[in-house]
Design a protein around this motif. Structure first.
Motif, PDB file in Angstrom:
ATOM      1  N   GLY A   1       5.175  -9.157  30.568  1.00 57.29           N
ATOM      2  CA  GLY A   1       6.501  -8.517  30.270  1.00 57.29           C
ATOM      3  C   GLY A   1       7.801  -8.681  31.028  1.00 57.29           C
ATOM      4  O   GLY A   1       7.716  -9.150  31.931  1.00 57.29           O
ATOM      5  N   ALA A   2       8.619  -8.377  30.321  1.00 61.47           N
ATOM      6  CA  ALA A   2      10.202  -8.878  30.900  1.00 61.47           C
ATOM      7  C   ALA A   2      10.242  -8.092  32.437  1.00 61.47           C
ATOM      8  O   ALA A   2      11.303  -8.622  33.380  1.00 61.47           O
ATOM      9  N   ASP A   3       9.939  -6.921  32.290  1.00 63.27           N
ATOM     10  CA  ASP A   3       9.964  -6.060  33.610  1.00 63.27           C
ATOM     11  C   ASP A   3       8.876  -6.572  34.481  1.00 63.27           C
ATOM     12  O   ASP A   3       9.115  -5.850  35.666  1.00 63.27           O
TER      13      ASP A   3
ATOM     14  N   PHE B   1       7.304 -15.244  21.908  1.00 65.18           N
ATOM     15  CA  PHE B   1       8.275 -14.249  22.070  1.00 65.18           C
ATOM     16  C   PHE B   1       8.799 -13.316  20.994  1.00 65.18           C
ATOM     17  O   PHE B   1       8.422 -13.724  19.812  1.00 65.18           O
ATOM     18  N   ASN B   2       9.114 -11.923  21.519  1.00 65.01           N
ATOM     19  CA  ASN B   2       9.383 -11.194  20.234  1.00 65.01           C
ATOM     20  C   ASN B   2      10.648 -10.253  20.734  1.00 65.01           C
ATOM     21  O   ASN B   2      10.868  -9.395  19.832  1.00 65.01           O
TER      22      ASN B   2
ATOM     23  N   PHE C   1      12.560 -16.489  30.201  1.00 65.00           N
ATOM     24  CA  PHE C   1      11.502 -17.498  30.362  1.00 65.00           C
ATOM     25  C   PHE C   1      11.595 -18.594  29.628  1.00 65.00           C
ATOM     26  O   PHE C   1      10.954 -19.630  29.669  1.00 65.00           O
ATOM     27  N   ILE C   2      12.748 -18.949  28.597  1.00 60.85           N
ATOM     28  CA  ILE C   2      12.625 -19.918  27.655  1.00 60.85           C
ATOM     29  C   ILE C   2      12.978 -21.370  28.563  1.00 60.85           C
ATOM     30  O   ILE C   2      12.415 -22.186  28.012  1.00 60.85           O
TER      31      ILE C   2
ATOM     32  N   SER D   1       6.743 -27.239  30.146  1.00 65.10           N
ATOM     33  CA  SER D   1       5.520 -27.055  29.296  1.00 65.10           C
ATOM     34  C   SER D   1       5.777 -27.955  27.996  1.00 65.10           C
ATOM     35  O   SER D   1       6.877 -28.162  27.672  1.00 65.10           O
ATOM     36  N   ASN D   2       4.737 -28.134  27.336  1.00 63.54           N
ATOM     37  CA  ASN D   2       4.832 -28.561  25.729  1.00 63.54           C
ATOM     38  C   ASN D   2       4.401 -27.863  24.940  1.00 63.54           C
ATOM     39  O   ASN D   2       4.159 -27.995  23.889  1.00 63.54           O
ATOM     40  N   ALA D   3       4.399 -26.551  25.164  1.00 70.45           N
ATOM     41  CA  ALA D   3       4.028 -25.378  24.683  1.00 70.45           C
ATOM     42  C   ALA D   3       4.880 -25.216  23.349  1.00 70.45           C
ATOM     43  O   ALA D   3       5.924 -25.377  23.216  1.00 70.45           O
TER      44      ALA D   3
END
Length: 93
Positions: free
Chosen positions: A9-11, A55-56, A64-65, A72-74
């Motif tokens: 989570g972002a927090d 991501f949403n 995180f981007i 990563s190669n995700a």
């Protein structure tokens, strides 16, 4: 689908009852004081293990981007269930 799922989570905090529900489903939820302090090195070390990153919301995406793209190669997926850009634009106006 046989996927191992990790939620960040972002927090970076436990939010009940959601954290417990996710863990009960078998989702690894990354929270706690240690993770709040060391999430960046954790991402560097473990991001290469991820095949997909979902991501949403804008805030976690911005958070995180860069690490996802760098370490990563995700495949990155973004679900736009809300038109965040429009909401943010209206707030700025």
């Amino acid at each position: 689908m046989g996927l191992s799922v990790t939620f960040i989570g972002a927090d970076l905090k436990d939010v009940e009852p959601y954290t417990s529900h996710l863990r009960a489903l078998g989702v690894k939820v990354m929270t706690g004081k240690w993770f709040e302090r060391f999430w960046k090195p954790w991402v560097v070390l473990f991001m290469r293990r991820f095949d997909y990153v979902f991501f949403n919301r804008p805030r976690p995406t911005r958070m995180f981007i860069d690490a996802v793209e760098r370490f990563s190669n995700a495949r990155t997926l973004y679900q736009c269930h809300d038109l965040h850009y429009l909401r943010q634009q209206r707030q700025n106006e």
